[in-house]
Enzyme design. Structure first.
Site, PDB file in Angstrom:
ATOM      1  N   ASN A 160       0.807  -1.233   0.000  1.00  0.00           N
ATOM      2  CA  ASN A 160       0.000   0.000   0.000  1.00  0.00           C
ATOM      3  C   ASN A 160       0.840   1.283   0.000  1.00  0.00           C
ATOM      4  O   ASN A 160       0.403   2.302  -0.541  1.00  0.00           O
ATOM      5  CB  ASN A 160      -1.040  -0.021   1.125  1.00  0.00           C
ATOM      6  N   PRO A 184       9.856  -7.142  -1.130  1.00  0.00           N
ATOM      7  CA  PRO A 184       8.680  -6.291  -1.274  1.00  0.00           C
ATOM      8  C   PRO A 184       7.448  -7.125  -1.595  1.00  0.00           C
ATOM      9  O   PRO A 184       7.559  -8.320  -1.888  1.00  0.00           O
ATOM     10  CB  PRO A 184       9.052  -5.396  -2.468  1.00  0.00           C
ATOM     11  N   GLY A 237       2.752  -5.389   7.555  1.00  0.00           N
ATOM     12  CA  GLY A 237       1.716  -6.094   6.803  1.00  0.00           C
ATOM     13  C   GLY A 237       0.565  -6.456   7.723  1.00  0.00           C
ATOM     14  O   GLY A 237       0.373  -5.841   8.780  1.00  0.00           O
ATOM     15  N   GLU A 259       4.848  -4.101  12.316  1.00  0.00           N
ATOM     16  CA  GLU A 259       3.907  -3.006  12.040  1.00  0.00           C
ATOM     17  C   GLU A 259       2.706  -3.640  11.366  1.00  0.00           C
ATOM     18  O   GLU A 259       2.755  -3.960  10.176  1.00  0.00           O
ATOM     19  CB  GLU A 259       4.561  -1.947  11.140  1.00  0.00           C
ATOM     20  N   CYS A 293      -3.131   1.399   6.882  1.00  0.00           N
ATOM     21  CA  CYS A 293      -3.296   0.859   8.238  1.00  0.00           C
ATOM     22  C   CYS A 293      -3.809   1.942   9.176  1.00  0.00           C
ATOM     23  O   CYS A 293      -4.417   1.654  10.199  1.00  0.00           O
ATOM     24  CB  CYS A 293      -1.963   0.329   8.736  1.00  0.00           C
ATOM     25  N   GLU A 390     -10.626  -4.488   9.153  1.00  0.00           N
ATOM     26  CA  GLU A 390     -10.047  -3.394   8.350  1.00  0.00           C
ATOM     27  C   GLU A 390     -10.773  -3.359   7.013  1.00  0.00           C
ATOM     28  O   GLU A 390     -10.702  -4.333   6.251  1.00  0.00           O
ATOM     29  CB  GLU A 390      -8.566  -3.683   8.071  1.00  0.00           C
ATOM     30  N   SER A 450       1.088  10.400  10.379  1.00  0.00           N
ATOM     31  CA  SER A 450       2.336   9.827   9.867  1.00  0.00           C
ATOM     32  C   SER A 450       3.365  10.910   9.582  1.00  0.00           C
ATOM     33  O   SER A 450       3.068  11.877   8.876  1.00  0.00           O
ATOM     34  CB  SER A 450       2.059   9.061   8.569  1.00  0.00           C
ATOM     35  N   GLU A 467       8.673   2.629  14.311  1.00  0.00           N
ATOM     36  CA  GLU A 467       9.502   2.996  13.152  1.00  0.00           C
ATOM     37  C   GLU A 467       9.500   4.504  13.010  1.00  0.00           C
ATOM     38  O   GLU A 467       8.450   5.148  13.120  1.00  0.00           O
ATOM     39  CB  GLU A 467       8.939   2.364  11.875  1.00  0.00           C
TER      40      GLU A 467
HETATM   41  N1  LIG Z   1       1.273  -0.785  10.904  1.00  0.00           N
HETATM   42  C1  LIG Z   1       1.827  -0.370   9.779  1.00  0.00           C
HETATM   43  O1  LIG Z   1       2.784   0.403   9.776  1.00  0.00           O
HETATM   44  C2  LIG Z   1       1.293  -0.836   8.453  1.00  0.00           C
HETATM   45  C3  LIG Z   1       1.661  -0.142   7.296  1.00  0.00           C
HETATM   46  C4  LIG Z   1       1.171  -0.580   6.071  1.00  0.00           C
HETATM   47  C5  LIG Z   1       0.320  -1.671   6.002  1.00  0.00           C
HETATM   48  N2  LIG Z   1      -0.026  -2.317   7.140  1.00  0.00           N
HETATM   49  C6  LIG Z   1      -0.962  -3.447   7.075  1.00  0.00           C
HETATM   50  O2  LIG Z   1      -0.666  -4.272   5.955  1.00  0.00           O
HETATM   51  C7  LIG Z   1      -1.855  -4.906   5.468  1.00  0.00           C
HETATM   52  C8  LIG Z   1      -1.969  -4.679   3.986  1.00  0.00           C
HETATM   53  O3  LIG Z   1      -0.833  -5.101   3.319  1.00  0.00           O
HETATM   54  P1  LIG Z   1      -0.714  -6.543   2.627  1.00  0.00           P
HETATM   55  O4  LIG Z   1      -2.044  -6.963   2.082  1.00  0.00           O
HETATM   56  O5  LIG Z   1       0.436  -6.489   1.689  1.00  0.00           O
HETATM   57  O6  LIG Z   1      -0.365  -7.461   3.874  1.00  0.00           O
HETATM   58  P2  LIG Z   1       0.138  -8.980   3.884  1.00  0.00           P
HETATM   59  O7  LIG Z   1       0.344  -9.334   5.303  1.00  0.00           O
HETATM   60  O8  LIG Z   1      -0.717  -9.852   3.065  1.00  0.00           O
HETATM   61  O9  LIG Z   1       1.537  -8.912   3.124  1.00  0.00           O
HETATM   62  C9  LIG Z   1       2.597  -8.143   3.626  1.00  0.00           C
HETATM   63  C10 LIG Z   1       3.905  -8.744   3.154  1.00  0.00           C
HETATM   64  O10 LIG Z   1       4.042 -10.049   3.713  1.00  0.00           O
HETATM   65  C11 LIG Z   1       4.303 -10.984   2.687  1.00  0.00           C
HETATM   66  N3  LIG Z   1       3.777 -12.283   3.091  1.00  0.00           N
HETATM   67  C12 LIG Z   1       2.538 -12.773   2.890  1.00  0.00           C
HETATM   68  N4  LIG Z   1       2.459 -14.019   3.415  1.00  0.00           N
HETATM   69  C13 LIG Z   1       3.668 -14.300   3.952  1.00  0.00           C
HETATM   70  C14 LIG Z   1       4.213 -15.439   4.629  1.00  0.00           C
HETATM   71  N5  LIG Z   1       3.498 -16.530   4.889  1.00  0.00           N
HETATM   72  N6  LIG Z   1       5.489 -15.372   5.047  1.00  0.00           N
HETATM   73  C15 LIG Z   1       6.226 -14.274   4.820  1.00  0.00           C
HETATM   74  N7  LIG Z   1       5.770 -13.174   4.175  1.00  0.00           N
HETATM   75  C16 LIG Z   1       4.504 -13.197   3.754  1.00  0.00           C
HETATM   76  C17 LIG Z   1       3.652 -10.390   1.453  1.00  0.00           C
HETATM   77  O11 LIG Z   1       4.181 -10.942   0.264  1.00  0.00           O
HETATM   78  C18 LIG Z   1       3.992  -8.915   1.640  1.00  0.00           C
HETATM   79  O12 LIG Z   1       5.313  -8.670   1.231  1.00  0.00           O
HETATM   80  C19 LIG Z   1      -2.972  -4.263   6.245  1.00  0.00           C
HETATM   81  O13 LIG Z   1      -3.355  -5.123   7.296  1.00  0.00           O
HETATM   82  C20 LIG Z   1      -2.350  -2.994   6.789  1.00  0.00           C
HETATM   83  O14 LIG Z   1      -2.981  -2.478   7.937  1.00  0.00           O
HETATM   84  C21 LIG Z   1       0.445  -1.931   8.354  1.00  0.00           C
HETATM   85  O1  LIG Z   2      -0.608   1.675   5.854  1.00  0.00           O
HETATM   86  C1  LIG Z   2      -0.167   2.298   6.785  1.00  0.00           C
HETATM   87  C2  LIG Z   2       0.180   3.738   6.695  1.00  0.00           C
HETATM   88  C3  LIG Z   2       1.608   3.910   6.756  1.00  0.00           C
HETATM   89  C4  LIG Z   2       1.983   5.332   7.066  1.00  0.00           C
HETATM   90  O2  LIG Z   2       1.149   6.218   7.190  1.00  0.00           O
HETATM   91  O3  LIG Z   2       3.182   5.509   7.212  1.00  0.00           O
END
Ligand SMILES: NC(=O)c1ccc[n+]([C@@H]2O[C@H](COP(=O)([O-])OP(=O)(O)OC[C@H]3O[C@@H](n4cnc5c(N)ncnc54)[C@H](O)[C@@H]3O)[C@@H](O)[C@H]2O)c1
Ligand SMILES: O=CCCC(=O)O
Length: 487
Positions: A160, A184, A237, A259, A293, A390, A450, A467
């Protein structure tokens, strides 16, 4: 709906291989990266395997000792050059992000500024890693406390914020003297690959950063997390994947930063400036099409102002232009994929079936691409599934509250605790409610928290660690002390 302006031909030149030990390499297989607005294939990228992962972590482990011994100023200047290079290539990075994941170009340019700033911030932190000294209680020893890099780090990012989620990890890891393996998201590898190339151009030595894009995340990351050579994992993620990785990290007692997902409450008190609250809601809800997020997921509005707030929010949301992120005038781009769109449709249908009223939106836009209209739902019952999930889309569910205790209980009724937003003009109420909200971050009369200068992160199941800010580098450093007899 706006239509597309850019074609894949306008894609900036980006390496599409595996980056291991300072060289771009071909993969045994490739995967396609698609534009979510049009479905057009943008590029084919090397699809890393477990063998590639092993080579990458071997390179990171081999480079660690030498890299840890570089002068802080050298690491600082590499980051500073990388910052300048990213800024100079703003249009390339912004175009890539818009094409890969859909956000409007103006927002993508904003992410370039935001993401690059982590490189500049940590270039400044690299030369400020400080220790401590003390004398033991019995007066017999001096304790000289130093900081050492954790060691080779596993960095995993979501789709995202394809640039900023990378720089928020790479910046402090480089500053601390850690080598890295970086995976990534498969939806957005191109931004990460260009960032990798920029860091190479900025002078990062061979083996310090190794980037492996893959469609087999589990195979690659298991090799890194369970293989015994990496010392730390920094993951951004979903909470579900974070839990899997925490389980794996336990096997080698690896340091972790997590995160994870959010479920942000957005509280509007009776004394709030409603226009400012609507301004804040537009940002907190619609930044990144709601795919953040930090996105406001549940609006709790005092009964005295709920009609005014809902009407004004719906007016603003219905005036937005949905369309291809590359087209001028687009405010809201497509969602990431069919699954993301389907989830939003299902959550809205569930809320409506349970009694919610659609004030605006409530449907997809266009026949192709993954577009969803900005949506306001009123009279949303507490048991609607979207209150506990979410949404990751441009949907604002409005709930009503009558008193503070009720609002706080509702806001905290979630396993997540990343961020909350609070709108009030009463300073006492602002302190009182901020203290009681269970979240790592609170936006007080603002819809955006952020910033690279702030310690970003959550409590409860939203994660572990922070972070950015002054503490961001700590995640990549160990304490190590010398005990010295006092003569
Ligand atoms: N707290 C934060 O700072 C923050 C920031 C951005 C996104 N997010 C969260 O991320 C989510 C959206 O992103 P997404 O759909 O890419 O999340 P995701 O958890 O599906 O994927 C995140 C990363 O993990 C990898 N991944 C998936 N399965 C894996 C496994 N079994 N082992 C190792 N790696 C694996 C993916 O390929 C990707 O690179 C939302 O829940 C969002 O809230 C959190
Ligand atoms: O997806 C989460 C937002 C990340 C950010 O605002 O830095």
């Amino acid at each position: 709906m706006t239509t597309t302006e850019l074609q894949p031909a306008t894609l900036p030149a980006v390496p599409t291989g595996l980056f291991i030990d300072g060289r771009w390499r071909d993969g045994a297989r490739t995967f396609d990266v698609e534009n979510p607005a049009t479905g057009v294939v943008l590029a084919s990228v090397a699809d890393g395997t477990a063998d590639d992962a092993r080579r990458a972590i071997d390179a990171a482990a081999a480079a660690q000792d030498q890299w840890a011994r570089t002068a802080p100023r050298e690491r600082s200047e590499i980051l500073r050059r990388a910052y300048e290079l990213v800024i100079a290539r703003t249009e390339d990075f912004a175009t890539l992000m818009t094409l890969e994941m859909g956000k409007p170009l103006a927002e993508a340019r904003g992410e370039v500024a935001y993401g690059a700033e982590f490189l500049r911030w940590f270039s400044e932190e690299a030369v400020r890693i400080a220790g401590d000294t003390t004398v033991t209680g019995d007066g017999r020893n001096r304790i000289l406390v130093g900081r050492a890099p954790v060691g080779p780090c596993v960095l995993i990012t979501p789709w995202n914020f394809p640039l900023a989620m990378g720089t928020r990890k790479i910046g402090p890891a480089v500053a601390a003297g850690c080598t890295m393996v970086f995976k990534p998201a498969p939806q957005t590898p191109l931004t990460a690959l260009l960032l990798t190339e920029v860091l190479r151009e900025a002078g990062l030595p061979d083996g310090v950063l190794n980037t492996v894009a893959t469609t087999d995340a589990a195979a690659v990351v298991t090799e890194w997390v369970e293989g015994g050579k990496a010392r730390k994992i920094s993951f951004t993620g979903s909470t579900n994947v974070g839990k899997i990785l925490l389980g794996q990290a336990a096997k080698t007692v690896m340091r972790t930063s997590m995160e994870l997902g959010g479920n942000a409450p957005f509280l509007v008190c009776a004394d709030a400036d409603v226009d400012k609250a609507v301004d804040g809601a537009m940002v907190a809800k619609l930044r990144n099409m709601g795919e953040a997020c930090t996105a406001a997921n549940r609006f709790y509005v005092h009964r005295d102002v709920v009609d005014e707030f809902t009407t004004k929010l719906a007016e603003r949301m219905s005036a937005l232009t949905v369309g291809d992120g590359t087209a001028p005038g687009t405010d809201v781009g497509p969602l990431i994929d069919a699954a993301g769109l389907g989830k939003v449709e299902r959550l809205v249908a569930d809320a409506v079936a349970k009694g919610a009223r659609i004030v605006t939106g409530g449907e997809r836009a266009g026949e192709t691409g993954y577009f969803y209209r900005p949506t306001v739902l009123a009279d949303v019952p507490a048991d609607a599934e979207l209150a506990a999930t979410e949404i990751f889309g441009p949907v604002a569910p409005v709930h009503v509250f009558d008193d503070e205790d009720e609002a706080i209980a509702a806001a905290n009724d979630t396993d997540a605790g990343l961020v909350a937003y609070l709108f009030t003009q009463d300073i006492d109420r602002a302190w009182r409610l901020s203290d009681r909200i269970e979240a790592g971050m609170v936006g007080l009369n603002t819809g955006l928290v952020s910033n690279p200068a702030a310690p970003f992160g959550g409590v409860k199941q939203s994660g572990l660690g922070r972070e950015g800010g002054r503490v961001g580098i700590d995640e990549f450093l160990e304490y190590k002390y010398l005990a010295i007899p006092k003569g």
